[in-house]
Design a protein around this motif. Structure first.
Motif, PDB file in Angstrom:
ATOM      1  N   THR A   6     -18.381 -14.056 -12.240  1.00 36.70           N
ATOM      2  CA  THR A   6     -19.016 -15.073 -13.092  1.00 36.70           C
ATOM      3  C   THR A   6     -19.868 -14.418 -14.174  1.00 36.70           C
ATOM      4  N   ILE A   7     -20.652 -13.413 -13.791  1.00 35.32           N
ATOM      5  CA  ILE A   7     -21.489 -12.693 -14.771  1.00 35.32           C
ATOM      6  C   ILE A   7     -20.603 -12.041 -15.838  1.00 35.32           C
ATOM      7  N   ASP A   8     -19.455 -11.498 -15.417  1.00 35.61           N
ATOM      8  CA  ASP A   8     -18.504 -10.910 -16.387  1.00 35.61           C
ATOM      9  C   ASP A   8     -18.014 -11.979 -17.370  1.00 35.61           C
ATOM     10  N   GLN A   9     -17.714 -13.184 -16.840  1.00 33.35           N
ATOM     11  CA  GLN A   9     -17.250 -14.289 -17.692  1.00 33.35           C
ATOM     12  C   GLN A   9     -18.335 -14.703 -18.685  1.00 33.35           C
ATOM     13  N   ILE A  10     -19.589 -14.750 -18.198  1.00 31.87           N
ATOM     14  CA  ILE A  10     -20.714 -15.114 -19.074  1.00 31.87           C
ATOM     15  C   ILE A  10     -20.873 -14.062 -20.172  1.00 31.87           C
ATOM     16  N   ASN A  11     -20.804 -12.790 -19.798  1.00 26.43           N
ATOM     17  CA  ASN A  11     -20.926 -11.707 -20.783  1.00 26.43           C
ATOM     18  C   ASN A  11     -19.787 -11.768 -21.801  1.00 26.43           C
ATOM     19  N   GLU A  12     -18.586 -12.126 -21.329  1.00 26.07           N
ATOM     20  CA  GLU A  12     -17.417 -12.257 -22.222  1.00 26.07           C
ATOM     21  C   GLU A  12     -17.640 -13.404 -23.214  1.00 26.07           C
ATOM     22  N   TRP A  13     -18.238 -14.505 -22.713  1.00 20.69           N
ATOM     23  CA  TRP A  13     -18.544 -15.650 -23.589  1.00 20.69           C
ATOM     24  C   TRP A  13     -19.517 -15.212 -24.698  1.00 20.69           C
ATOM     25  N   PHE A  14     -20.535 -14.448 -24.330  1.00 17.70           N
ATOM     26  CA  PHE A  14     -21.503 -13.981 -25.347  1.00 17.70           C
ATOM     27  C   PHE A  14     -20.828 -13.071 -26.370  1.00 17.70           C
TER      28      PHE A  14
END
Length: 329
Positions: A317-325
């Motif tokens: 999930t943190i990877d997905q959030i970082n990808e969104w940013f």
């Protein structure tokens, strides 16, 4: 970690025992006694003309503790446990303490959205005992944050004041109905675990766009509108909302209001394991107020968060959030 928990337990035991002494001697509720016991931790001055046995009990307690032995997070957690004990069985929605794991996640999100700003102003319009606000501030170690909070309940306000002193922080508090005008310049960030329910002051509700056409208005709708009023153009708002927030918006009034006033940046559904019942489930709603250099994100960050105990799932999930940013903000 185990050592930290031992210290939290030791400090809680001291607070709890001292609170019980005061509760018994003064014949007051636990939360009232907790205000006095936590006050003694940072200002160990006893009133004059106390009964000698009562004074002796408190002096013995004060001799057993040194606040400097405990970190800020240990102090916050010990106070949180004591507050939870005092609130056990309380049915009012505002007598609810936001779980620590949400504070950690919220701190991470605010850090990401405020990247590039080393100083900013943050406001919690439903601050309660200040546990949530303090938990988030403790995550923002690399930021200089000027913090504000508003709370109508006098007991919660006094607990917030002591809680803040134990953290050795400066937070400006407004003891008032947060849906009435606040003597506060607009801030960069609003953070709030939204109070859910009906707002009883129909006359005051008339000044809000999100007022009900008849009967009481939803307090959570009015809090969103009030929060946007006290946010700078381009500022961010981080709300804990009930999962049913938009389902209850039958006439699409809230949807329309948000479309006019803000950009939705994210909706993150929290793990159901955090809540006793499914209907108590919550999500994090992230808004940016329109104006200044605010812009609509390429796509809204949407996620259903796994259990916080699922380390692999959380990492994904943190990877997905970082990808969104990196790609979609």
């Amino acid at each position: 970690m185990a050592e930290q928990m031992e210290r939290v337990e030791r400090l809680f035991d001291w607070i709890d025992h001292t609170t019980k002494i005061i509760e018994s001697e003064e014949s007051v509720p636990y939360l009232e006694a907790l205000i006095a016991s936590s006050g003694l931790l940072f200002d160990p001055q006893l009133p004059e003309n106390m009964k000698s046995t009562y004074e002796e009990s408190l002096v013995n307690q004060l001799d057993r503790i040194n606040l400097k032995d405990f970190s800020m997070e240990e102090r916050r957690k010990a106070m949180q446990i004591a507050i939870l004990k005092g609130m056990k069985g309380a049915t009012q929605q505002h007598h609810y303490v936001t779980p620590d794991t949400i504070g950690i996640l919220m701190g991470y999100l605010i850090e990401k959205f405020m990247d590039g700003q080393s100083e900013f102003r943050m406001f919690d319009p439903a601050v309660g005992t200040a546990n949530f606000l303090l938990a988030v501030l403790n995550q923002l170690k690399n930021k200089k944050v000027e913090a504000f909070g508003s709370e109508v309940d006098p007991t919660l306000m006094r607990l917030a004041y002591n809680h803040t002193n134990l953290q050795e922080r400066e937070i400006e508090y407004f003891h008032q109905d947060s849906l009435k005008p606040i003597l506060l310049e607009p801030v960069d960030v609003v953070l709030s675990d939204l109070p859910v329910g009906y707002y009883p002051d129909d006359e005051n509700a008339q000044g809000f766009q999100l007022k009900a056409e008849e009967g009481h208005s939803f307090a959570h709708h009015l809090f969103i509108e009030q929060s946007l009023t006290y946010t700078k153009p381009g500022g961010y708002l981080f709300f804990l909302i009930p999962n049913f927030l938009f389902e209850m918006d039958k006439d699409k009034k809230l949807n329309q209001f948000l479309a006019e006033e803000a950009y939705i940046n994210g909706v993150l559904e929290l793990p159901s394991s955090l809540f006793k019942e499914e209907k108590q489930g919550k999500s994090i709603l992230i808004l940016q107020k329109k104006g200044n250099e605010a812009k609509k994100p390429r796509k809204v960050m949407l996620a259903q968060l796994p259990s916080f105990k699922d380390a692999q799932g959380m990492n994904r999930t943190i990877d997905q959030i970082n990808e969104w940013f990196a790609n979609d903000r």
